[in-house]
Design an enzyme around this catalytic site. Structure first.
Site, mmCIF file in Angstrom:
data_model
loop_
_atom_site.group_PDB
_atom_site.id
_atom_site.type_symbol
_atom_site.label_atom_id
_atom_site.label_comp_id
_atom_site.label_asym_id
_atom_site.label_seq_id
_atom_site.Cartn_x
_atom_site.Cartn_y
_atom_site.Cartn_z
ATOM 1 N N PRO A 1 20.838 0.126 -32.078
ATOM 2 C CG PRO A 1 20.528 -2.110 -32.741
ATOM 3 C CD PRO A 1 19.815 -0.927 -32.117
ATOM 4 C CD GLU A 2 18.380 1.803 -35.123
ATOM 5 O OE1 GLU A 2 17.140 1.701 -35.060
ATOM 6 O OE2 GLU A 2 19.087 2.018 -34.110
ATOM 7 C CB VAL A 3 25.478 4.033 -35.846
ATOM 8 C CG1 VAL A 3 24.597 5.267 -35.992
ATOM 9 C CG2 VAL A 3 25.741 3.702 -34.382
ATOM 10 N NE ARG B 1 23.008 -4.977 -35.912
ATOM 11 C CZ ARG B 1 23.787 -5.080 -34.829
ATOM 12 N NH1 ARG B 1 25.057 -4.687 -34.878
ATOM 13 N NH2 ARG B 1 23.301 -5.569 -33.706
#
Length: 266
Positions: free
Chosen positions: A140-142, A144
């Protein structure tokens, strides 16, 4: 308290079980937990005789939610110090995945609940990954304001580039069945009892192999090609750090406040 023992390690003969133990934070990776993990890796690298299998799991029905974003947001110092701290943290994360993959022992990921971001990296750095129907997987990094820098090579190695590309760009959540379809896990079991039985059967099979031959086989697999080209780890750490002191400020705040980030459209 789980914070006093963020990594629970027990030995069952030649089998080492390591449980990430911050269930109140969905086993998010704190500095203390990762220091304990690094200490365990030191022991396993030096223990080729007695320890033959490492089972990596999470406590409380969770696997690992990834990096503790609270620690990222609270990094002290001025912008330059924060940038340096983020570079060091991300570089250490990448090195940790490489160490797990290079262990002479066979590493088994036993997954229940969420395996997100860095947690997904642990799954993919393991030699074999099994899960039950509660398992959920995401990069889910992008969403955040961050980048999936150090997990990306391991996800690509496990699933292939096309599936990994969609995971890290779309940043959606995959259930156990979808994860099995793209090869993210080797097998998805219907429930915890079936997962435990499958892990026990797998470990029994693994212990039938000669430990020296297993270690040599893992070394040969690694010799087939590096997981990432030279220079990637440093570039990934730099990219993560730039995002961590930039867009991630808004992304992490939005995540903590349970609201959409400013850049979200629709």
């Amino acid at each position: 308290m789980s914070e006093e023992q963020p990594l629970l390690v027990r030995r069952e003969g030649p089998v080492v079980r390591a449980a990430m133990n911050r269930p109140h934070r969905r086993n998010a990776m704190s500095a203390a937990m990762m220091a304990a993990m690094d200490g365990l890796l030191d022991e396993l690298e030096a223990d080729r005789a007695a320890a033959r299998v490492l089972v990596l799991e999470g406590a409380g029905g969770h696997f690992c939610a990834g990096l503790d974003l609270g620690e990222v947001a609270e990094t002290p110092g001025d912008e330059q110090a924060k940038l340096a701290a983020q570079v060091a943290r991300n570089a250490a994360t990448g090195a940790r995945f490489a160490r797990i993959a290079a262990l002479p022992q066979v590493v088994v990921a036993r997954v229940q609940g969420g395996a997100f971001a860095g947690g997904l990296g642990f799954v993919c750095a393991a030699d074999v990954a099994l899960c039950d129907a509660t398992a959920r997987f995401s990069a889910p990094e992008v969403r955040r304001g961050l980048v999936a820098a150090q997990i990306l090579p391991w996800v690509v190695r496990r699933t292939g580039r096309a599936a990994a590309q969609r995971m890290v760009l779309q940043a959606n959540v995959l259930d156990a069945a979808a994860a099995a379809r793209i090869g993210l896990v080797h097998e998805a079991l219907p429930d915890a009892a079936a997962l435990d039985a499958a892990v026990a059967a797998l470990v029994a099979d693994l212990l039938r192999g000669a430990p020296g031959a297993v270690a040599e086989t893992k070394a040969l697999l690694a010799a087939l090609g590096p997981v990432a080209p030279e220079g990637y780890a440093a570039a990934g750490a730099d990219a993560f750090a730039r995002c961590a002191v930039g867009e991630a400020k808004e992304g992490i705040a939005a995540f903590q406040e349970k609201r959409p980030p400013a850049w979200e459209v629709g």
